[in-house]
Design a protein around this motif. Structure first.
Motif, PDB file in Angstrom:
ATOM      1  N   ASP A  87      -6.215  -1.747  -4.607  1.00  0.00           N
ATOM      2  CA  ASP A  87      -5.587  -2.305  -3.339  1.00  0.00           C
ATOM      3  C   ASP A  87      -6.325  -3.286  -2.809  1.00  0.00           C
ATOM      4  O   ASP A  87      -7.354  -2.602  -2.239  1.00  0.00           O
ATOM      5  N   GLU A  88      -6.251  -4.380  -2.736  1.00  0.00           N
ATOM      6  CA  GLU A  88      -7.217  -5.409  -2.199  1.00  0.00           C
ATOM      7  C   GLU A  88      -8.575  -5.170  -2.604  1.00  0.00           C
ATOM      8  O   GLU A  88      -9.330  -5.152  -1.572  1.00  0.00           O
TER       9      GLU A  88
ATOM     10  N   THR B 131       0.807  -1.279   0.058  1.00  0.00           N
ATOM     11  CA  THR B 131      -0.082  -0.078   0.178  1.00  0.00           C
ATOM     12  C   THR B 131       0.883   1.095  -0.052  1.00  0.00           C
ATOM     13  O   THR B 131       0.778   2.181  -0.601  1.00  0.00           O
TER      14      THR B 131
ATOM     15  N   GLN C 211      -7.546   0.722  -0.479  1.00  0.00           N
ATOM     16  CA  GLN C 211      -7.805  -0.446   0.471  1.00  0.00           C
ATOM     17  C   GLN C 211      -9.178  -0.178   1.441  1.00  0.00           C
ATOM     18  O   GLN C 211     -10.151  -1.007   1.438  1.00  0.00           O
TER      19      GLN C 211
HETATM   20 MG    MG Z   1      -2.101  -2.722   2.272  1.00  0.00          MG
END
Ligand code: MG
Ligand code: ATP
Lengths: 317, 509
Positions: free
Chosen positions: B166-167, B44, B86
């Motif tokens: 991100d995820e 991240t 995220q």
């Molecule tokens: Mg992360």
């Protein structure tokens, strides 16, 4: 006196006139604080800024002879104090309630001290020239309107327009969207390339500008003198009105009017009901007691900006 | 092939933590490039640097082979980069269209919002990329999957050519993930480049062209998908072999600990039936898995068990004692540990530090309370122990939890709840956002607790996880338990069908 007579002598058109007259300063301060809170900042120093606004307006009007220059100076001083608050609350990220309280105390001390230095006699400024009152010929023939709105301060007009203008700005312009976004989720703004810090600064300065004007109104329009106790909690009442009105223009305006009405009412009650029947202090406390009661009942239901009072940190998560 | 993004020698330090250590990465135009790595490996952070949210201490960034300075997100946007974070960066109180266009709203007469254009353009790009959304609904009213589409639309509206996700699947159901992959593939076909982060190696193998592996802030390797496998990736990530394994069968199943009888509940808003006569029991020494597609009553069931959801009827008992109307606090004291669904909201006080979070809600219990006062020594030694055991990556135990990586935050909750629940553990998505090694570890710990005689209720959207850990499996569908079966007597296919109530149609993407 029979009961109906008493009621009649309380609820008169001059009570309505007084309500408008009194609420003007609360409307300016309340609308200003509403802008500030929409951006996610809570400025408890409004009372202090109003006090400095009232003081500056009277002093400048005294020395220049012009209440207009006094008004301008009050707005400028408001913005300057707002800048101090913004720096402490936004850049330094201090606790906003404490920063606001500090601003308030600073303003109380500063206005009291400067008053002593400049005029060397206790508690008051000399009498000053006031802003004009507006008299419309055409209104003379309209019942009610003529009694309530004629011969009010020139500042009544911006005060009445302000909620409408702010409604349009908040909900019909991009800047209003960004302002609200800064108060709801500043990171959402940051990731689309707008700086929430800049927006919050502007909102605090705008709020302080109007608080300065609200203060000035007290000393160079509603009265013609500055006295140390003159703001008398109106700044705090404005804070309450913002919460009570759900940080929305119409609601906050209505709340300001309501508090103005309560204040006008207590003045009237003091004169109508003789002192021997009822201690006047009770009436004087009335608006404040009501504020507390209403806030106690409403604060839970109020839904302001989601990110109020949280400082925005850049590299945080 | 042209390189759309290259990051060279990126280093970033947060105090004592070296989050990125001379990272090099090269992303080819028109590919799906994944980044994998343990919790706290620095994924991240690297992406935030690319998007201008963080500033690298050193290193260079090249876009289309030209060096650029990305000092803030607006510079990233100008360079055609879009990021889906995220944790979503949306404003719940505003509409979909307002969120999509935020900061670049169409105007009329220079000063005013053009609401018609705002909704119209949002509708148009959502059609163009076949990402169905309703421009005028409030974001707070839409599901997580749709919120993600809004985030993607935000990036597309700003003409992003490189999308960082991100995820993105951490919060999605398997079905929503499938929809997302179809969207991603379509974007690729349109010539967009995708940077994709996930802990789910299966997904990585499914959609990537290339994979970069990070460990301890460094890039370990970048490999072609066709030359690698889940096992190889896991080995690169953690430096040893890890494979999620099926738990050994329960050793000794004892008395009934947690029992639910005919639980029924309605939603507050529309009085829709959300739980319908739900009955089950969890015995000492077993794991009861609750399988189901998201939104079939799992959330309400957990809330009911911990006293947060009003029941219209039914009874909950713990070791035979009626606990139906107990308060959350009393439930916890009665012996239930809960790993909640939303860690940031319900599981942690993010502004508290690590040691405070490791005993949250237990402050009146032993050993933390001594003569009514907090025993900070006990608190600290407990925290040290959990940090060590669970490999929570934090500089020290007085570090604010908000600064930890997503997976490390999750580990704190799991650690606390697993170790301090005397009787029963209710684990909701216990490994969401965890890397494979941490997932494996949490699985092991849950099984250890089971073997100590605790009753474990496991809710997971991942059927795989349910199959790995459960002794028995209950399938929930539309608020009803449609079947309870022994793990050994069923297959993933059968369960999958039951979870769909017999049928499933993809939501058109
Ligand atoms: Mg992360
Ligand atoms: N703003 C910050 N302040 C302090 N430390 C930070 C900050 N952001 C990240 N870190 C630290 O940097 C390291 C890398 O974090 P990062 O979020 O990049 O990990 P990650 O690979 O994304 O992990 P996860 O898979 O758990 O999301 C972690 O140790 C984290 O605690």
């Amino acid at each position: 006196m029979d009961f109906l007579e008493v009621i009649k002598s309380i609820f008169t058109l001059s009570l309505a006139y007084a309500t408008v007259r009194i609420c003007i300063s609360i409307v300016f301060a309340g609308m200003g604080e509403m802008i500030t809170e929409r951006s996610g900042v809570f400025n408890m120093g409004v009372e202090g800024i109003m006090l400095m606004g009232a003081f500056t307006a009277a002093v400048v009007a005294h020395f220049t002879g012009s209440p207009w220059i006094g008004l301008l100076a009050a707005a400028v001083v408001g913005v300057l104090i707002g800048l101090i608050f913004a720096f402490v609350a936004i850049t330094v990220k201090a606790n906003q309630a404490i920063a606001g309280l500090a601003i308030y105390l600073l303003c109380v001390g500063l206005s009291g001290y400067l008053l002593q230095v400049l005029f060397a006699h206790g508690g008051n400024s000399p009498k000053v020239e006031t802003l004009p009152k507006i008299h419309f010929g055409f209104m003379e023939h309209i019942p009610v309107i003529k009694d309530v709105f004629n011969d009010q301060s020139v500042l009544m007009f911006p005060a009445l327009l302000l909620p409408i203008i702010l409604y349009i700005v908040f909900y019909k312009t991009p800047w209003g969207t960004w302002l609200r976004a800064a108060g709801e989720n500043p990171k959402a703004l940051a990731v689309v390339g707008k700086n929430p810090i800049t927006i919050r600064y502007i909102a605090v300065l705008a709020g302080s500008f109007f608080a300065g004007i609200g203060g000035a109104y007290l000393s160079i329009s509603q009265t013609s003198i500055f006295s140390e106790k003159m703001v008398n909690g109106r700044g705090f009442i404005a804070l309450a009105a913002v919460i009570f009105g759900n940080v929305k223009p119409a609601g906050v305006f209505a709340a300001c009017m309501f508090f103005g009405f309560m204040d006008a009412l207590q003045f009237t009650l003091q004169t109508v009901i003789p002192d021997q029947y009822f201690p006047r202090e009770v009436f004087m406390a009335l608006p404040y007691i009501l504020t507390l009661l209403i806030l106690g009942g409403f604060i839970k239901r109020s839904s302001g900006p989601a990110d109020i009072s949280n400082p925005y940190e850049k590299e945080s998560r | 092939m042209a390189t759309i993004l290259e990051m060279r020698g990126i280093t970033k330090r947060f105090g004592d933590v070296l989050a990125n250590d001379r990272v090099n990465i090269k992303v080819e135009k028109g590919t799906i490039h994944s980044i994998v790595g343990e919790n706290g490996a620095g994924k991240t952070t690297l992406m935030n640097i690319c998007y201008g949210l963080y500033h690298a201490d050193s290193g260079e960034i090249f876009i289309n082979e030209e060096e650029v300075e990305i000092k803030d997100p607006s510079a990233a946007i100008k360079n055609g980069i879009g990021m889906i974070h995220q944790h979503f960066k949306l404003i719940p109180a505003m509409t979909v269209a307002e969120n999509v266009m935020l900061g670049n709203e169409p105007r009329k007469n220079r000063f005013f919002l053009d609401i018609d254009e705002l909704n119209g353009q949002t509708h148009q790009i959502s059609e163009q990329y076949r990402l169905a959304v309703d421009p005028e609904s409030l974001v707070e009213d839409i599901s997580v999957g749709i919120r993600q589409r809004v985030e993607i639309l935000k990036a597309l509206y700003r003409k992003a050519n490189l999308l960082i996700l991100d995820e993105p699947t951490a919060l999605l159901t398997p079905q929503e993930s499938e929809d997302l992959f179809r969207i991603i593939n379509r974007l690729k076909a349109d010539g967009k480049t995708i940077l994709f982060i996930s802990h789910k190696l299966k997904e990585i193998m499914q959609i990537s062209d290339r994979v970069t592996v990070m460990r301890d802030g460094k890039v370990v390797d970048t490999v072609e998908k066709k030359d690698t496998s889940e096992v190889k990736l896991a080995r690169l990530m953690v430096g040893r072999d890890v494979l999620l394994k099926t738990a050994p069968p329960s050793k000794k199943i004892g008395e009934v600990i947690l029992k639910a009888e005919n639980l029924s509940a309605e939603s507050e808003l529309h009085h829709r039936q959300v739980l319908n006569n739900v009955s089950f029991e969890v015995r000492s020494g077993e794991v009861l898995g609750i399988a189901g597609i998201d939104g079939n009553g799992q959330t309400e069931l957990v809330r009911a068990l911990i006293g947060l959801q009003k029941l219209t009827k039914g009874k909950i008992s713990l070791r035979g004692k009626d606990i139906t109307h107990l308060h959350v606090k009393e439930m916890r004291d009665a012996g239930i540990g809960v790993i909640p669904e939303d860690r940031l909201v319900e599981g942690l006080v993010v502004n508290f530090d690590v040691q405070e979070n490791t005993f949250l809600g237990l402050q009146r219990n032993k050993p933390f309370s001594k003569n009514g006062l907090l025993d900070w020594k006990a608190v600290a030694s407990n925290a040290e122990q959990l940090v060590e055991k669970f490999d929570i990556r934090t500089p020290n135990i007085t570090h604010p939890v908000r600064l930890l990586s997503g997976g490390n935050q999750q580990k704190i909750i799991v650690a606390r709840e697993i170790f301090h629940a005397p009787d029963t553990i209710i684990a909701t998505q216990p490994t969401r956002g965890l890397d494979i090694a941490a997932t494996d570890f949490v699985h092991d710990e849950l099984i250890k607790q089971r073997d100590l005689g605790k009753a474990v209720l496991l809710l997971s959207l991942s059927l795989e996880e349910i199959m790995l850990l459960s002794t028995r499996i209950a399938v929930i569908y539309k608020g009803e338990i449609v079947s309870i079966v022994n793990k050994d007597e069923t297959t993933a296919e059968d369960l999958g069908l039951m979870m769909l109530g017999g049928t499933y149609e993809h939501i058109p993407a």
